[in-house]
Motif scaffolding. Sequence first.
Motif, PDB file in Angstrom:
ATOM      1  N   UNK A  43      -7.283  -2.054  12.421  1.00  0.00           N
ATOM      2  CA  UNK A  43      -7.735  -1.684  11.077  1.00  0.00           C
ATOM      3  C   UNK A  43      -7.635  -0.176  10.853  1.00  0.00           C
ATOM      4  N   UNK A  44      -7.981   0.596  11.863  1.00  0.00           N
ATOM      5  CA  UNK A  44      -7.867   2.049  11.744  1.00  0.00           C
ATOM      6  C   UNK A  44      -6.409   2.458  11.544  1.00  0.00           C
ATOM      7  N   UNK A  45      -5.494   1.812  12.266  1.00  0.00           N
ATOM      8  CA  UNK A  45      -4.065   2.112  12.099  1.00  0.00           C
ATOM      9  C   UNK A  45      -3.602   1.742  10.694  1.00  0.00           C
ATOM     10  N   UNK A  49      -5.534   6.082   9.847  1.00  0.00           N
ATOM     11  CA  UNK A  49      -6.400   6.993  10.593  1.00  0.00           C
ATOM     12  C   UNK A  49      -5.569   7.559  11.737  1.00  0.00           C
ATOM     13  N   UNK A  50      -5.645   8.861  11.928  1.00  0.00           N
ATOM     14  CA  UNK A  50      -4.866   9.513  12.984  1.00  0.00           C
ATOM     15  C   UNK A  50      -5.191   8.864  14.333  1.00  0.00           C
ATOM     16  N   UNK A  54      -8.791   7.551  16.225  1.00  0.00           N
ATOM     17  CA  UNK A  54      -9.030   6.190  16.703  1.00  0.00           C
ATOM     18  C   UNK A  54      -9.359   6.192  18.195  1.00  0.00           C
ATOM     19  N   UNK A  55      -8.641   7.000  18.943  1.00  0.00           N
ATOM     20  CA  UNK A  55      -8.885   7.113  20.381  1.00  0.00           C
ATOM     21  C   UNK A  55     -10.329   7.540  20.645  1.00  0.00           C
ATOM     22  N   UNK A  56     -10.821   8.499  19.869  1.00  0.00           N
ATOM     23  CA  UNK A  56     -12.203   8.959  20.052  1.00  0.00           C
ATOM     24  C   UNK A  56     -13.211   7.885  19.666  1.00  0.00           C
ATOM     25  N   UNK A  57     -12.929   7.180  18.566  1.00  0.00           N
ATOM     26  CA  UNK A  57     -13.841   6.123  18.119  1.00  0.00           C
ATOM     27  C   UNK A  57     -13.952   5.029  19.184  1.00  0.00           C
ATOM     28  N   UNK A  65      -3.399   4.219  25.741  1.00  0.00           N
ATOM     29  CA  UNK A  65      -4.194   2.986  25.805  1.00  0.00           C
ATOM     30  C   UNK A  65      -4.525   2.521  24.394  1.00  0.00           C
ATOM     31  N   UNK A  66      -4.944   3.448  23.561  1.00  0.00           N
ATOM     32  CA  UNK A  66      -5.286   3.102  22.181  1.00  0.00           C
ATOM     33  C   UNK A  66      -4.088   2.520  21.455  1.00  0.00           C
ATOM     34  N   UNK A  67      -2.953   3.182  21.557  1.00  0.00           N
ATOM     35  CA  UNK A  67      -1.792   2.788  20.771  1.00  0.00           C
ATOM     36  C   UNK A  67      -1.016   1.616  21.375  1.00  0.00           C
TER      37      UNK A  67
END
Length: 94
Positions: A43-45, A49-50, A54-57, A65-67
Amino acid sequence: MFTTRNGTPVEPRNFNRSFERYCEKAGVPRIRVHDTRRTCASLLAALDVHPRVAMRILRHSQISVTMNVYTQVPAPETRRALNRLNQSLGEPLS
């Protein structure tokens, strides 16, 4: 980690049962608790959202890992992104 009102750890099975009840009440499909992280990342992507935000959230230490693991961009979002790229180059996709 989730805690009870007394500050003690919540038993994972109890948390899962509560989560399933909330999903049922909300009328949404039941998914695993861990899958909520994937949903959040996707959803962030979709909201542009940068990735670092997203990685920090999601509290990941590596953006890969996030991407690569958590984020899935839906097909309509991909099409819109390609249209924007084409427009910037001069020709919109049909």
